[in-house]
Write an enzyme that holds these catalytic residues in place. Structure first.
Site, short mmCIF file in Angstrom:
data_model
loop_
_atom_site.label_atom_id
_atom_site.label_comp_id
_atom_site.label_asym_id
_atom_site.label_seq_id
_atom_site.Cartn_x
_atom_site.Cartn_y
_atom_site.Cartn_z
N GLU A 59 -10.39 -2.34 21.25
CA GLU A 59 -11.17 -3.31 20.48
C GLU A 59 -10.24 -4.31 19.79
O GLU A 59 -10.42 -5.49 19.87
CB GLU A 59 -12.03 -2.60 19.43
CG GLU A 59 -13.13 -1.74 20.05
CD GLU A 59 -14.20 -2.56 20.76
OE1 GLU A 59 -14.51 -3.67 20.29
OE2 GLU A 59 -14.73 -2.09 21.79
N VAL A 65 5.62 -4.49 10.13
CA VAL A 65 6.80 -3.76 9.66
C VAL A 65 6.53 -3.54 8.18
O VAL A 65 6.08 -4.47 7.49
CB VAL A 65 8.09 -4.56 9.90
CG1 VAL A 65 9.27 -3.88 9.22
CG2 VAL A 65 8.37 -4.69 11.40
N LYS A 66 6.74 -2.33 7.71
CA LYS A 66 6.44 -2.01 6.32
C LYS A 66 7.13 -2.99 5.39
O LYS A 66 8.30 -3.33 5.58
CB LYS A 66 6.95 -0.59 6.03
CG LYS A 66 5.95 0.27 5.28
CD LYS A 66 6.49 1.68 5.18
CE LYS A 66 5.56 2.64 4.50
NZ LYS A 66 4.14 2.43 4.56
N GLU A 160 5.49 4.09 14.82
CA GLU A 160 4.29 4.93 14.71
C GLU A 160 3.11 4.19 15.32
O GLU A 160 2.80 3.07 14.91
CB GLU A 160 3.98 5.28 13.26
CG GLU A 160 2.72 6.16 13.18
CD GLU A 160 2.37 6.62 11.78
OE1 GLU A 160 2.89 7.65 11.35
OE2 GLU A 160 1.57 5.94 11.12
N HIS A 176 -8.56 3.19 2.05
CA HIS A 176 -7.23 2.74 1.64
C HIS A 176 -7.35 1.79 0.43
O HIS A 176 -6.62 1.91 -0.54
CB HIS A 176 -6.58 2.02 2.83
CG HIS A 176 -5.12 1.76 2.67
ND1 HIS A 176 -4.63 0.57 2.19
CD2 HIS A 176 -4.03 2.53 2.92
CE1 HIS A 176 -3.31 0.63 2.17
NE2 HIS A 176 -2.93 1.81 2.61
#
Ligand code: 0O2
Length: 225
Positions: A59, A65-66, A160, A176
């Protein structure tokens, strides 16, 4: 009259700071490149599905990147030493890609198609679809290592990849936001409601999957996978 020793101290410090900044930028750059490699793999699978099978199991895809703030926060939270090697070893989601799929089956199928590629090494799998977290969170997390070729040689970069359905993604995005709104201290009644909402989302996934199978059974040509 400025103390010459103090001036020298400041000069040394700013050079050290610049070196740290450069090292940090290089550290994050490797993750950006690793992410780009995995993004390409996912978009090839997506296009191939569309062209060869007239079916799109994805979808949407998002990646990041953090941010340095979020990284520092996680390093503190997990009590990791602050040198680059410890961060590299202890934080596996610095490069993250989220693949939102149509159905639960698609999440597993795409994960298999990615992890069986021979330049990919699977470092860890956390199957929160089969084993949801206590709060109701569901998603399939696969930590892969992908080779990146720099002018200085090869580096294997962990990325990840989170595979989830639209219903799981909807729940996780809102949870979140709530989690951060309450600064990670969500009141108990709200936690129970969130768990209930996660169960509703899971029910919806099961119903949609069943409908999908029925349609496929009735019209086998629709999805020939
Ligand atoms: P952010 O702000 O999204 O980046 P561990 O297994 O405990 O050693 P880690 O890295 O916490 O280490 O593992 P996990 O469980 O694989 O979590 C990685 C990421 O998955 C999280 O990153 C979230 O993005 C997502 N995630 C995990 N659990 C939840 C949850 O309960 N709710 C939601 N909404 N997302 C979750 P960050 O860095 O924690 O957060």
């Amino acid at each position: 009259m400025p103390d010459p020793l103090e001036e020298q101290q400041i000069t040394v410090s700013s050079a050290a700071l610049r070196a740290m900044r450069d090292e940090f930028q290089r550290f994050l750059m490797e993750y950006r490149f690793g992410l780009a490699e995995v993004e390409t793999k996912i978009s090839i699978l997506r296009e191939e599905f569309q062209e060869m099978h007239a079916y799109n199991p994805i979808e949407h895809v998002s990646s990041r990147v953090k941010s340095p703030d979020s990284l520092v926060d996680k390093v503190r939270r997990k009590g990791i030493e602050t040198d680059f090697d410890s961060i590299r070893a202890g934080i596996t989601d610095i490069a993250g890609i989220r693949v939102t799929c149509s159905f639960i089956d698609d999440a597993y199928r795409l994960s298999n198609l990615l992890t069986r590629q021979d330049d990919i090494t699977v470092r860890d799998v956390k199957d929160y679809i089969a084993h949801p977290k206590a709060n109701g969170y569901k998603s399939l997390h696969v930590i892969v290592e992908v080779p990146v070729f720099l002018s200085t040689g090869r580096v294997d970069v962990p990325v990840e990849v989170q595979f989830r359905t639209i219903a799981m993604d909807f729940w996780a995005s809102l949870e979140h936001k709530i989690y951060y709104k309450y600064d990670r201290l969500v009141p108990d009644d709200l936690l129970a409601e969130l768990k209930d909402a996660a169960d509703t989302a899971a029910e919806l996934d099961t119903r949609m999957e069943r409908l999908h199978r029925e349609i496929r059974g009735a019209h086998p040509g629709v999805v020939s996978l």
